[in-house]
Enzyme design. Structure first.
Site, PDB file in Angstrom:
ATOM      1  CG  HIS A  54     -62.834 -16.307  -2.044  1.00 50.67           C
ATOM      2  ND1 HIS A  54     -63.434 -17.340  -2.728  1.00 50.67           N
ATOM      3  CD2 HIS A  54     -61.658 -16.077  -2.692  1.00 50.67           C
ATOM      4  CE1 HIS A  54     -62.653 -17.724  -3.721  1.00 50.67           C
ATOM      5  NE2 HIS A  54     -61.578 -16.973  -3.739  1.00 50.67           N
ATOM      6  CG  HIS A  56     -59.515 -13.997  -4.636  1.00 49.88           C
ATOM      7  ND1 HIS A  56     -58.901 -15.177  -4.289  1.00 49.88           N
ATOM      8  CD2 HIS A  56     -58.856 -13.005  -3.972  1.00 49.88           C
ATOM      9  CE1 HIS A  56     -57.910 -14.921  -3.436  1.00 49.88           C
ATOM     10  NE2 HIS A  56     -57.860 -13.620  -3.235  1.00 49.88           N
ATOM     11  CG  ASP A  58     -61.151 -16.198  -9.630  1.00 53.01           C
ATOM     12  OD1 ASP A  58     -60.856 -15.485  -8.654  1.00 53.01           O
ATOM     13  OD2 ASP A  58     -60.918 -17.418  -9.661  1.00 53.01           O
ATOM     14  CG  HIS A  59     -64.299 -16.932  -6.674  1.00 52.41           C
ATOM     15  ND1 HIS A  59     -64.653 -18.245  -6.519  1.00 52.41           N
ATOM     16  CD2 HIS A  59     -62.989 -16.931  -7.048  1.00 52.41           C
ATOM     17  CE1 HIS A  59     -63.598 -19.012  -6.761  1.00 52.41           C
ATOM     18  NE2 HIS A  59     -62.569 -18.233  -7.092  1.00 52.41           N
ATOM     19  CG  HIS A 112     -58.016 -18.998  -1.265  1.00 53.86           C
ATOM     20  ND1 HIS A 112     -56.981 -19.285  -2.116  1.00 53.86           N
ATOM     21  CD2 HIS A 112     -58.883 -18.242  -1.975  1.00 53.86           C
ATOM     22  CE1 HIS A 112     -57.226 -18.718  -3.304  1.00 53.86           C
ATOM     23  NE2 HIS A 112     -58.367 -18.083  -3.238  1.00 53.86           N
ATOM     24  CG  ASP A 131     -60.694 -20.291  -5.275  1.00 51.05           C
ATOM     25  OD1 ASP A 131     -61.459 -21.023  -5.932  1.00 51.05           O
ATOM     26  OD2 ASP A 131     -60.207 -19.237  -5.730  1.00 51.05           O
ATOM     27  CG  HIS A 169     -60.612 -22.395  -9.842  1.00 51.88           C
ATOM     28  ND1 HIS A 169     -60.310 -21.528 -10.858  1.00 51.88           N
ATOM     29  CD2 HIS A 169     -60.745 -21.635  -8.717  1.00 51.88           C
ATOM     30  CE1 HIS A 169     -60.259 -20.285 -10.374  1.00 51.88           C
ATOM     31  NE2 HIS A 169     -60.522 -20.330  -9.079  1.00 51.88           N
TER      32      HIS A 169
HETATM   33 FE    FE Z   1     -60.570 -18.602  -7.733  1.00 45.18          FE
HETATM   34 ZN    ZN Z   2     -59.665 -17.256  -4.852  1.00 44.48          ZN
END
Ligand code: FE
Ligand code: ZN
Length: 239
Positions: A54, A56, A58-59, A112, A131, A169
């Site tokens: 996805h 985001h 942090d990905h 999400h 996530d 995570h």
């Molecule tokens: Fe994340």
């Molecule tokens: Zn995420």
């Protein structure tokens, strides 16, 4: 195929799927580029694809630099082509994405985010759930509805029991406390918590989990209707 866990940022995991004979790899969700580059250089492996579950940050944080250095192609969901940085190849729900020995089924799992997907590498019995499904938990619902998230988890639940779950995570210990609050007599859960604590004490990831373990222990997968699921998700948000 070898799967290497690359810890990134605070508590993220990126994963390298490595064809050891050909010395080529795909990376799933590079939160940042440096730890991924270090592993590839140390082991003389060439990066071919960047797969994003996805959009985001942090990905996808490492997309740009990794693409530039390795000339790798970025793969993401068709509905997210406007927000996955540097996207080259769009994939859709139920598609089989293939390149040489890399082979994954794409499963659209909104909730999400609306464009969240799972990469299911069936030959390796491994699912990358980002996530959406965490070990002993699930992602927060940012863009979708409770019922979308519930249905997405249901799709993951249907994968074979021995499928390994690689999530985005390291939240397992905190998640386990929530599960235990609502499932105090679950022996499988208690045993899994002992294992989790041992791994963390030795600085090891608690990942991968398996579908079997998650079905036995993850309270969100035990919810068998959307009402129960929604209640749990609300309680977890304030846990
Ligand atoms: Fe994340
Ligand atoms: Zn995420």
């Amino acid at each position: 195929m070898k799967i290497e866990i690359i810890p990134c940022l605070q508590d993220n995991y990126s994963y390298l799927i490595i064809d050891e004979k050909k010395k080529i790899a795909c990376v799933i969700d590079p939160s940042e580029s440096d730890p991924v580059i270090k592993y590839l250089e140390d082991n003389k492996i060439d990066l071919k694809f960047i797969l994003n579950t996805h959009h985001h940050y942090d990905h996808v944080g490492g997309n740009q630099k990794l693409k530039k250095i390795y000339n790798a192609s970025v793969v993401g969901f068709e509905g997210d082509k406007h927000r996955i940085p540097e996207i080259d190849i769009v994939v859709h729900d139920q598609q089989n994405w293939k390149y040489e020995n890399f082979e994954a089924k794409i499963i659209h799992i909104p909730g999400h985010t609306l464009g969240h997907i799972c990469f299911y590498f069936y030959n390796d019995k491994s699912a990358f759930t980002g996530d959406t499904l965490f070990s002993l938990g699930c992602g927060k619902i940012f863009e979708g509805t409770y019922s979308q998230m519930y249905e997405s988890l249901k799709k993951i639940k249907e994968l074979p029991d021995d499928t390994k779950i690689f999530c985005g995570h390291e939240y397992t210990l905190n998640n386990s406390k929530f599960c235990l609050t609502h499932d105090q007599d679950n022996k499988h859960l208690k045993n899994k918590i002992i294992e989790i604590q041992k791994k963390l004490q030795n600085n090891l990831p608690t990942i991968p989990s398996t579908i079997k373990e998650e079905l036995e222990c993850n309270i969100f997968l035990k919810a068998n209707n959307v009402e129960t699921f929604s209640k749990l998700r609300d309680l977890k948000d304030n846990f």
